[in-house]
Design an enzyme around this catalytic site. Structure first.
Site, mmCIF file in Angstrom:
data_model
loop_
_atom_site.group_PDB
_atom_site.id
_atom_site.type_symbol
_atom_site.label_atom_id
_atom_site.label_comp_id
_atom_site.label_asym_id
_atom_site.label_seq_id
_atom_site.Cartn_x
_atom_site.Cartn_y
_atom_site.Cartn_z
ATOM 1 N N LYS B 26 10.996 20.130 11.942
ATOM 2 C CA LYS B 26 11.901 21.155 11.425
ATOM 3 C C LYS B 26 12.039 22.292 12.423
ATOM 4 O O LYS B 26 13.151 22.707 12.767
ATOM 5 C CB LYS B 26 11.324 21.675 10.101
ATOM 6 C CG LYS B 26 12.196 22.642 9.356
ATOM 7 C CD LYS B 26 11.356 23.283 8.232
ATOM 8 C CE LYS B 26 12.204 23.672 7.049
ATOM 9 N NZ LYS B 26 12.358 22.590 6.071
ATOM 10 N N ARG B 96 7.554 27.858 5.420
ATOM 11 C CA ARG B 96 7.646 26.409 5.156
ATOM 12 C C ARG B 96 6.776 25.649 6.116
ATOM 13 O O ARG B 96 6.576 26.053 7.262
ATOM 14 C CB ARG B 96 9.084 25.926 5.367
ATOM 15 C CG ARG B 96 10.072 26.301 4.304
ATOM 16 C CD ARG B 96 11.380 25.589 4.587
ATOM 17 N NE ARG B 96 12.280 25.604 3.446
ATOM 18 C CZ ARG B 96 13.215 26.529 3.256
ATOM 19 N NH1 ARG B 96 13.367 27.511 4.122
ATOM 20 N NH2 ARG B 96 13.995 26.468 2.192
ATOM 21 N N GLY B 105 8.138 16.775 0.617
ATOM 22 C CA GLY B 105 7.524 17.266 -0.613
ATOM 23 C C GLY B 105 6.010 17.217 -0.635
ATOM 24 O O GLY B 105 5.402 17.510 -1.647
ATOM 25 N N MET B 107 3.895 18.876 1.393
ATOM 26 C CA MET B 107 3.225 20.141 1.699
ATOM 27 C C MET B 107 3.945 21.288 1.005
ATOM 28 O O MET B 107 4.906 21.090 0.284
ATOM 29 C CB MET B 107 3.128 20.318 3.211
ATOM 30 C CG MET B 107 2.067 19.361 3.785
ATOM 31 S SD MET B 107 1.842 19.571 5.545
ATOM 32 C CE MET B 107 3.416 19.085 6.157
ATOM 33 N N ARG B 366 17.500 16.961 10.801
ATOM 34 C CA ARG B 366 16.496 15.993 11.270
ATOM 35 C C ARG B 366 17.133 14.608 11.205
ATOM 36 O O ARG B 366 18.115 14.416 10.481
ATOM 37 C CB ARG B 366 15.239 16.038 10.408
ATOM 38 C CG ARG B 366 15.528 15.810 8.943
ATOM 39 C CD ARG B 366 14.289 15.959 8.081
ATOM 40 N NE ARG B 366 14.665 15.935 6.668
ATOM 41 C CZ ARG B 366 13.808 16.105 5.676
ATOM 42 N NH1 ARG B 366 12.541 16.347 5.924
ATOM 43 N NH2 ARG B 366 14.212 16.054 4.420
ATOM 44 N N HIS B 484 13.343 13.768 -4.749
ATOM 45 C CA HIS B 484 12.084 13.223 -4.241
ATOM 46 C C HIS B 484 12.040 11.707 -4.332
ATOM 47 O O HIS B 484 11.775 11.000 -3.364
ATOM 48 C CB HIS B 484 10.920 13.842 -5.027
ATOM 49 C CG HIS B 484 9.606 13.244 -4.680
ATOM 50 N ND1 HIS B 484 9.011 12.273 -5.441
ATOM 51 C CD2 HIS B 484 8.797 13.446 -3.626
ATOM 52 C CE1 HIS B 484 7.879 11.918 -4.882
ATOM 53 N NE2 HIS B 484 7.719 12.626 -3.783
ATOM 54 N N GLU B 775 -10.694 -18.217 16.703
ATOM 55 C CA GLU B 775 -10.922 -17.405 15.512
ATOM 56 C C GLU B 775 -12.388 -17.049 15.338
ATOM 57 O O GLU B 775 -12.776 -16.451 14.345
ATOM 58 C CB GLU B 775 -10.385 -18.136 14.268
ATOM 59 C CG GLU B 775 -10.918 -19.544 14.106
ATOM 60 C CD GLU B 775 -10.217 -20.308 12.976
ATOM 61 O OE1 GLU B 775 -9.740 -19.690 12.030
ATOM 62 O OE2 GLU B 775 -10.160 -21.554 13.061
ATOM 63 N N SER B 794 -4.482 -20.531 19.903
ATOM 64 C CA SER B 794 -3.735 -19.802 18.889
ATOM 65 C C SER B 794 -4.734 -18.933 18.137
ATOM 66 O O SER B 794 -5.675 -19.438 17.519
ATOM 67 C CB SER B 794 -3.035 -20.774 17.943
ATOM 68 O OG SER B 794 -2.340 -20.043 16.964
ATOM 69 N N CYS B 861 -1.567 -16.968 14.948
ATOM 70 C CA CYS B 861 -1.061 -17.488 13.686
ATOM 71 C C CYS B 861 -1.765 -16.854 12.497
ATOM 72 O O CYS B 861 -1.662 -17.332 11.389
ATOM 73 C CB CYS B 861 -1.165 -19.013 13.641
ATOM 74 S SG CYS B 861 -2.830 -19.636 13.857
ATOM 75 N N TYR B 881 3.644 -16.651 22.163
ATOM 76 C CA TYR B 881 4.409 -16.539 20.917
ATOM 77 C C TYR B 881 3.544 -15.942 19.815
ATOM 78 O O TYR B 881 2.319 -15.915 19.924
ATOM 79 C CB TYR B 881 4.950 -17.908 20.479
ATOM 80 C CG TYR B 881 3.876 -18.888 20.073
ATOM 81 C CD1 TYR B 881 3.373 -18.911 18.763
ATOM 82 C CD2 TYR B 881 3.347 -19.781 20.992
ATOM 83 C CE1 TYR B 881 2.375 -19.799 18.400
ATOM 84 C CE2 TYR B 881 2.349 -20.663 20.635
ATOM 85 C CZ TYR B 881 1.868 -20.665 19.332
ATOM 86 O OH TYR B 881 0.869 -21.534 18.984
#
Lengths: 905, 905
Positions: B26, B96, B105, B107, B366, B484, B775, B794, B861, B881
């Site tokens: 802001k 603010r 909303g 703070m 913003r 809100h 794994e 993988s 994966c 990948y």
């Protein structure tokens, strides 16, 4: 291709002692002996590399091998003045295995090779017409060769155990029975000759092939069979136990036969330059007149002592003749040689000799196996004799052998009132007590069920190896101090009595001195004296030997890495301190929660766990607090001046909630709550994988009040000891961490309680260290972060191994045996640190941790902390200390000392 | 210390737009607007660093801050021609919050600061005697200040929810009731003045302190309260959901008050430069006449559209007036400014404005939050408009927003026959269907129990945030498109309807159009149109939008990393292929074992598991074989030309043995064995920690015949497809490996079966790859070794995360919430890859693996394969990948494209 075949004999040799990797132990030492001018029958050694080539070629001899063998055979023929396969003056040979490491009885041997219809007449002539000797030699050749070469090496061994060897044995027994003989020696030349014909037919029937009548074929058959035996079932099993790599291979020793069974001027024997059971510096051995070496080793006849000094009182009384008395000249020559060998090799030698018609030959020398006691005594004696220096003395005792020195002996106080039911030869020292079993398989089975057993056998053979391993003690009716059972048991430091002739074993019944033992009956052995007792005789420890203390002190003077112990009680701590522990590396707080009563720690712990609210939990913790403080304080008091590492509560809480309905009902009543509440809480706490569940610091995060109670108990206990003039050095260790924020969160509690305790007690300084177990891979990967909060790391290698492998230790039974059998893993990583994987994480943790905190203390408190190979790895990785169970403290001390000695070498 | 306070106003500014980290979004944008010459009320921003200093000092203002504030205030006074605290011409200010990331909303804000008994008369005078306005402003200040500064920031908030704010609210309502008023605006000046006195007394009673009557005290109280609100409960909860770091801090914006409530020439509003729900390029917003900004945002009054274009037909019919119509001059100025702002920031702006007595002020700009649909449309539009280039367009859609594009909408076919029970504003597009709940807590609870719910509220407030997250859709009776609920729902791409005025919510009952909904009743929402339906209306997918296809194609043109899918059936594979999957990265063979009948795969699998002998097992495997082959073949057929990675059997066998006595009995009967046998086998297979037990390759080692059957099914299936002219590209993946020997052992089976299948089918070449899941930590540590056998890796990051942390995913419920709450971990490592720990292991594995095998393919994966942050990490780590569930394929494609775009930036 480099040289494959190495000649020895006639004071010369192609090889030498330091070529063991290539020539095997036996071959290298035969070469060395020959070079030293010691009489050895000439021969040659085919290298271990040739064995590997043989396997690489799928079981074929490499090109060029034959040429080298032929050349060396010519040299042997020249040295011995005989010719292999020659009808006139034939040379006979033996074909023996010889690996880098001794594997007694695990591979094959063929003797009397070269006897054929063409050479037999020549041998008869050259032995002065000793037809009986020659036909006996021939039937031995047939029995061995048909078994080892024609059946086993060819993969024809039948599953029912009734192979050709067993069938020929039966024929031999039937022949003796038919003729009314009780021993082999009563068989006449004609009977033996006839038996050889019977054997020849049976071999053809059983194996479908003729027994080879060609000397060259016999030679190559023997060589191939020795190579094959490297991968025989027994050899593979033995290598697995001893961790001998499969790719070492075996050498083959082809050597001129000399005969100890040419009559009463011939003999054979096995001896040690010092006593292998006690270490006493006395030439010690056994011999048999008119016998071949296999008779001594196989334990078929009970041999006599080589000299007067080593005769037992009974042997003296029975008029047993030593070699010293029977053949004084040969004995003197042998004595000189053994002395020369020990000086040369600077270690106790195990030698084999044969006297052929009065002429002495050495067949083998090697560093002798010995018991832990003997290893210690020899090391200290040789140090005194200046044969070796301190560094070498330290390396002479295997750390694992200390186990034996620390392990029980029969309590002398109890023993003096007892009468042994039998006596035998003291083949493996120490005491053992267990229930009788009669087969190796039963021993293995019983051990699996957690039983302690004594394996009782007529005699043992290499097939029994796993059962012998499983038994507490071994007892045999036959065999001498150098029989199979004796050698193996001594190698393992296992209590063993052999040659107890009064035993009668029939099936599953042992009768001795009018008493009967059935399977499961209790028996005790004093392996140091050779006495067998009925029932359970108390055992006691043998560690207070001053020589042991001196040796350990010497080792400690070289050691640079600390040794602590894992102990959870004042008693264990005291014991560990006696064993030389320099602190406690792991005090498991959960072990304080015991007792059945409603005013004992376990009850209050359960009350805490079953609390519904924070208030209830805090009340239960307050009730628990005095017990915890009492126990931690008592341990710090014992360890006065040495650090004590307290690990905060580690196991998941559900482990403390009773499972059985009865116990749940009792607890509900005592706590005044409903059984359903207990069940429900138990179910709430149930986890699919508790090993990776809500435990360790995770409990401390969700229940900070539980950590706080423990911290307060430790710090108050320490403060009170300091007030009383003691030196309490507490270390607080947080378990199961994976993230530095866990440590920071718990540190807030430590700081808070420390301030409160100082305030309360007025003690200004408590020398506290704060650290963590490193037992989760992520903690290693982020060692730099962890060290921002932790002042010390202690590797929990049990859990670290579990997580690194993804192996649940409780569940590996389903696959780890397959992994070891199929050689997917070399060793059980829970026994010895997996250096490639787990070790890599440990190195990372140490390097990263010390990058953050230069003086970071790093220890290990997993079970591998007492494993010698793991201790060596920890030393190399720069650990500050290892911590292990009290009993393994001396082992770790020695292993650490050896690592330091070797690092400086 | 560097500068802490930054002035803006009067066409000048100390800060600028790229100083968001320091000034918050802001503050930075107010500075930028001021520099651009856009009218903003003058003010200054206190930096986020000052906020961190404030916390570091334990809640104290840093030295020197006051001086800077005083200096800036003087500049503000000069710009506005007023003086703060001055009786004659007093300046009023707002205080603010303003963080780096928008936290709508979450703070605190205090308006009208500077009103005191000293300044009130001056304000009355300067507003032309508008006493009513001033007393209304003062009562608003009292309500906000007493709540935010005096109670919350002081930590005095009561647990019962009846804080000072609620009490003052009640007093306000009572006052209105007493006077017979229905709205606040009916209160007269005198009534308001009187109410302020009542408020003053109540504040003193409740908080024990006087309401401050000093302008300076009010100013600093406000600044401190905004700092405090950074660590308020709501803000902390929001940051946790949005993964905003705690140490970012908030800036404080102190700005001159301008009033939209000075009468009918004043107004306030919120607008977007394009439609945030649809992306349509139409200036879009809402305004309220004679109101303060909080009235719009809080949703207390339903606002009107800013212009004619964005009026709905109903609004048109009702004669609702747009700003364009009511205040054409101000609207034209605003329209010019919004256009300038969008061009300047090159993105859709969310702006707040106030018109004070005809004069327009911009209070905020913003980058606007938007739905996924809007993000996509705006990106494509702006690309067409040449406002941004392709790279920027790709970065403009958050991968997670695609979810929304892929997620269901109300099936238009079904909808056209339905009559909505209510209509509201289309605040969050898409469709939702669920059971009605009336509180946020119930929504969270129901979600935990696996229910889908619609959260129905009169209006939502920041306290409802977790319940909103848990709901499928949100429906409120009040509030506008910028309320809100609307803002939050749009941020998440959640279906949401607000301002459905026909709803009457009383306790747990919703009445609308004569119908009643109780808790648990079904309701469906069309968030794109704002329609509410009774019951369960079918939903359908929205992914076939051609614009979406075009966007994804563009993204793919930048993407370098592959995207595959995890799929176990031909149907899933087809769907994933439609979503752009370039192969299957994980086909879980165990998912083929289903069915209840005795001729279905699961039955034969169970038969196999319950086999007593190898022969029985092989028979069962033969019966299972055709099913496995059929399923793997069908999937390879669908994926024609793309690789399919088949993971061999992974879970422990016990998972397939039925547990309940009934099912055990059925199975026993079908198999013709006893229930005891089944029970016994189940017990044999039971494990303490099955996650680390006998599973994956460990099964393949102990039961090679099981691996072999699967391998044969895959290879025969592939061969048959190749024969039929298809392009089958099978990859065989071995799970749960920790040691290369495991891979070698299984490779022997693959090679054998491959040769056999080629022989049998006559197919010469099957393009097979052999690889492994990575794994287990040890597999990463020994990646160089693993790659000796594996042609691809993988990462199974689910298990790898479990082992690396020692967290059992099934059991983390006991502690992970605490870990996240207490900030021990920043994020759930099962949702997004833990780059520091698990990621370190992954990097090691990739580097080591490629050191051995340069062209090693590496994929992932685990479930994180579809998580955008994890995809970016995988890209950076050099993976070939990622593979994820079909639904996440587009998300992964976009995340991978963005990573590639950013890497080249």
């Amino acid at each position: 291709m480099s040289k494959r075949v190495y000649f020895f004999g006639n004071g010369k040799a192609d090889g030498k002692a330091d070529m063991k990797n290539l020539l095997g132990g036996k071959g290298a030492n035969l070469a060395e002996m020959s070079s030293l001018g010691i009489p050895v029958p000439a021969g040659f050694t085919i290298s271990t590399e040739a064995c590997n080539e043989y396997y690489a070629l799928g079981g074929k001899f490499p090109d060029g091998l034959e040429r080298e063998v032929v050349d060396c055979m010519a040299m042997v023929e020249q040295a011995m003045g005989k010719k292999y396969g020659d009808p006139e003056n034939p040379l006979l040979i033996s074909v023996r295995s010889g690996a880098r490491a001794s594997m007694p009885g695990m591979m094959e041997t063929v003797l009397n090779v070269g006897l054929t219809s063409k050479t037999i007449p020549g041998v008869i002539k050259r032995t002065g017409g000793n037809e009986r000797f020659v036909w006996d030699a021939y039937r031995r050749l047939m029995m061995m060769y048909s078994d080892v070469v024609m059946e086993k090496a060819a993969g024809l061994e039948p599953a029912d155990g009734m192979g050709v060897r067993q069938q020929l044995d039966r024929l031999l027994h039937e022949e003796k029975a038919r003729r009314g003989h009780t021993s082999d020696t009563e068989l006449t030349a004609a009977e033996l000759k006839n038996l050889c014909e019977v054997f020849r037919k049976r071999i053809k029937e059983v194996l479908g092939k003729d027994f080879p009548d060609d000397a060259k074929e016999q030679l190559w058959g023997g060589i191939g069979a020795v190579f094959q035996s490297w991968n025989g079932r027994r050899a593979v099993a033995y290598r697995k136990i001893e961790n001998i790599p499969d790719n070492w291979g075996t050498a083959v020793n082809v050597q001129s036969m000399v005969f100890g069974n040419l009559g009463d001027t011939s003999a054979t024997g096995v001896a040690f330059t010092r006593n292998p059971a006690t270490g006493e510096n006395i030439f010690f051995g056994e011999w048999l007149i008119n016998a071949q070496g296999e008779d001594v080793v196989a334990g078929i006849r009970t041999p006599n002592p080589v000299n007067k000094k080593s005769k037992t009182a009974e042997q003296e009384a029975e008029g047993v003749k030593s070699l010293e008395e029977a053949m004084p000249a040969a004995y003197q020559q042998l004595h000189g040689i053994q002395s020369k060998l020990e000086s040369h090799f600077r270690d106790m030698q195990d030698i084999e000799f044969t006297i052929e018609d009065g002429k002495l030959y050495l067949l083998q020398t090697r560093t002798g196996k010995r018991t832990g006691t003997a290893a210690l005594n020899m090391a200290m004696d040789m140090l005194d004799e200046k044969l070796i220096d301190e560094r070498e003395a330290i390396l002479r005792v295997k750390p694992s052998q200390l186990d034996e020195l620390l392990h029980p002996i029969i309590d002398p106080g109890a023993e003096k009132n007892l009468k042994p039911v039998a006596k035998g030869l003291p083949a493996g020292p120490g005491g053992a007590c267990g229930q009788v079993v009669f087969t190796a398989a039963e021993a293995v089975e019983a051990r699996k069920r957690g039983k302690k057993v004594i394996l009782v056998r007529e005699e043992t053979n290499p097939e029994d190896i796993e059962g012998m391993r499983a038994a507490e003690g071994i007892l045999t009716a036959r065999g001498g101090m150098t029989s199979h059972a004796a050698l193996v048991a001594r190698g393992w430091g296992k209590c063993c009595i052999v040659g107890a002739g009064a035993l009668h074993v029939e099936g599953k019944l042992l009768e001795v001195g009018g008493k009967q033992f059935k399977e499961g009956d209790w028996m005790s052995l004093n392996g140091t004296r050779g006495y067998v007792y009925e029932g359970q005789v108390p055992l006691m420890n043998a560690s207070e030997n001053p020589r042991f203390q001196k040796f350990m002190k010497m080792a400690d003077s070289f050691r640079t890495m600390g040794v602590r112990t894992n102990a959870d009680t004042a008693d264990d701590s005291r014991k560990a301190r006696e064993f030389g522990a320099e602190g406690i590396g792991l005090f498991r707080t959960e072990h304080m929660f015991y007792g059945k009563g409603s005013q004992e720690p376990l009850f209050f712990l359960r009350k805490m766990i079953l609390s519904q609210t924070l208030e209830e939990r805090q009340k239960a913790l307050q009730e628990l607090f005095p017990f915890v403080k009492r126990d931690v304080k008592a341990t710090m008091e014992v360890m006065d001046g040495l650090p004590v590492t307290f690990r905060l509560l580690d196991p998941p809480l559900h482990e403390f909630v009773p499972q059985s309905p009865d116990k749940q009902a009792d607890l509900a009543k005592a706590l005044g709550i409903s059984v359903d509440d207990i069940k429900k809480r138990g179910e709430d706490l149930h986890e699919s994988n508790p090993m990776m569940g809500h435990r360790g610091v995770r409990l401390g995060i969700t229940y900070p009040e539980v950590s706080e109670m423990q911290i307060r108990a430790i710090l108050e206990g320490a403060a009170e000891l300091i007030q009383a003039g003691k030196k309490a050095i507490p270390e607080i260790m947080i378990p199961v961490t994976c993230e530095v924020n866990e440590l920071r969160t718990q540190k807030v509690l430590v700081d808070k309680v420390l301030a409160e305790v100082k305030q309360k007690t007025g003690v200004k300084e408590i020398p506290l260290k704060y650290g963590t177990m490193i037992e989760i891979p992520r903690a290693c990967l982020l060692g730099d972060k962890m060290a921002e909060s932790a002042e010390f790391f202690s590797f929990g290698t049990n859990d670290l191994t579990q997580m690194t492998y993804g192996f649940s230790r409780d569940d590996i039974g389903g696959f780890l045996p397959d992994y070891l059998d199929k050689k997917i893993l070399d060793a059980d990583p829970f026994q010895t640190i997996d250096q490639a994987g787990v070790g890599q994480l440990m190195k990372m943790a140490v390097e990263k941790g010390r990058a953050t905190r230069k003086d970071l203390k790093v220890g290990i408190c997993g079970e591998q902390g007492g494993d010698p190979a793991s201790v060596e790895f920890c030393f190399k990785t720069g650990l500050t200390y290892v911590s292990c169970s009290p009993f393994r403290v001396p082992i770790a001390r020695l292993a650490a000392a050896q690592a330091a000695v070797q690092a400086k070498a």
